[in-house]
Design an enzyme around this catalytic site. Sequence first.
Site, short mmCIF file in Angstrom:
data_model
loop_
_atom_site.label_atom_id
_atom_site.label_comp_id
_atom_site.label_asym_id
_atom_site.label_seq_id
_atom_site.Cartn_x
_atom_site.Cartn_y
_atom_site.Cartn_z
N ASP A 41 0.84 -1.20 0.00
CA ASP A 41 0.00 0.00 0.00
C ASP A 41 0.88 1.25 0.00
OD1 ASP A 41 -2.17 1.98 0.81
OD2 ASP A 41 -3.28 0.13 1.07
N VAL A 68 0.57 1.71 -6.98
CA VAL A 68 0.18 0.93 -8.16
C VAL A 68 0.20 1.77 -9.44
CG1 VAL A 68 -1.18 -0.71 -6.84
CG2 VAL A 68 -2.30 1.32 -7.80
N ASN A 94 -5.99 -5.06 -5.74
CA ASN A 94 -7.14 -4.55 -5.02
C ASN A 94 -7.14 -3.03 -4.87
OD1 ASN A 94 -9.45 -4.80 -2.95
ND2 ASN A 94 -7.83 -3.79 -1.76
N TYR A 155 -15.59 6.10 -13.11
CA TYR A 155 -15.24 5.03 -12.17
C TYR A 155 -15.74 3.69 -12.71
CZ TYR A 155 -15.26 2.04 -8.04
OH TYR A 155 -15.05 0.99 -7.18
N LYS A 159 -13.62 0.24 -14.02
CA LYS A 159 -13.85 -1.13 -13.57
C LYS A 159 -14.24 -2.04 -14.73
CE LYS A 159 -12.79 -0.62 -9.25
NZ LYS A 159 -11.62 -1.33 -8.67
N THR A 190 -16.35 1.33 2.88
CA THR A 190 -14.93 1.16 3.18
C THR A 190 -14.27 2.54 3.15
OG1 THR A 190 -14.09 0.98 0.92
CG2 THR A 190 -15.02 -1.02 1.90
#
Length: 504
Positions: A41, A68, A94, A155, A159, A190
């Site tokens: 991370d 990432v 992820n 977004y 995906k 989250t």
Amino acid sequence: MRRGLGRLSGKVAVVTGGASGIGAAMCRLFAREGAAVCVADVNGVAGREVLAEIREAGGDAIFLELNVADPESVAAAVDTVAGEYGRLDVFVNNAGIGSQSSGDAAGWWRLLRINALGVAWGMREAIRLMRDGGGGSIVNTGSHAGLRSARAGVYGSSKAAVHTLTRYAALAHAPDHVRVNAVLPGNIYTPIHDLRRHEAIVRLMEGDQGAFSSEPMTHGDDPREARENLIEAFREIHPLGELATAEDVAEAALYLASDAASIVTGNEFLVNGGIMAMMLRDRLATAAQSAVVAALPPPDRRAVTAIVSANQATAAALVSRLEKAGHPAAVSPDPTCTDKSAVRTWLESVGPLAGIVFAARPDPGGDLFSQGPAEWADELAADFRVPWVLANAAVDVLPAGGAVTFVADAAGLTGAACSPAFGAANAALIYATDDLSDTMRQHGVRLNTVIAEATSSPAVVAGLGAPSSKEDLAEVVVTVMRESALTGLQVSLQTSHPFDRPML
């Protein structure tokens, strides 16, 4: 730490975005199931908290500082894993960012670089190490927002690109014994909703290396009442009446990562309480209500159709078909321009407009290992950013009843017979049909997408029994543009040509 069933015993697993939310749940579960876990991370404070928790419970884990969006950072992290453990069995892509600031060009690109390119870099480096070790499992975190009906803006497009990249890599690297699957969470609360976390990621992407140096930012910054209201709103629209938790998603990822799924690849595992089935049902039930442009007059036949395409063969076929029908056409001299002001200036210069047609350019070719940041940026600009800019300019320059038509490639649906960047860009473009058509409908402008087969080398033979030709493509585009009541369509030109290896 409560011990599991040993479903990842002896395996080495990397989880990006492992410092919080779904990623942290995956790290904890994988460790309980016997894996050596690499918590990866940009958030070092929160990541080291997860690391300490796993170690205190007797698990084997290390922390990897990994961005990432930076392919060199991803490569360095995987090199560290190779040096530490000598192998890599599971890699979970992820890490991701929400759409809080994707309205401007910088935010648009930032979201794609993290959500889509981050997956490409992760798969590339993981496969490089896995194939030397005899294979492995990659799990990408997609989203139900990336499926049609969700309408989640750029977004959702990012995906959708992840889902197609999953199919691409599953096919391309099956010979390397690397399985590639995706887990698709639904509505779930989250830290992706944490505005502080989002702003820290923005600062990091702008060069502030200390953006995550002070606090974990893992619990959300919304007032408790606002957070609970959002969760309750999510819960009420789910058929099961419950939201998935981070742990639910982790369990799905565990199955895909484990040997229990040894024959599973190219799969999309929905964990969303059945809401996608409900959305598809409601889409059909309310379809009649969306046809608000039916009463609009078609544009003047003398008005010009603007063609924007770096695919010269397709552009030529479109011009020929339009002129045959008595419709004038103008071809853009700069089909890869992404500057909205310049695009609008050209559109206004060609005279009164009947419509705009964008056609994807031919696949430049390449694979995960040959397509680097420059190639990805070029492809996303040419086949996703350009039509996005055109659609946003269209509401200013097209009259009511005007039409925008995208021509995408079926590689965006299948991930097959294409380069990964080409497949991802076309997936994002196809997905955008719903969002953009909904916005443009309010201005009386229609938008439809024609999905062609093999736009890079269209066949010269038309009709069933062969891939559709550029002439077939032009015919369908003109037909769709003429129908003043149609908007939001995705029309596929994939034909039933014979399969040379019939299933036995």
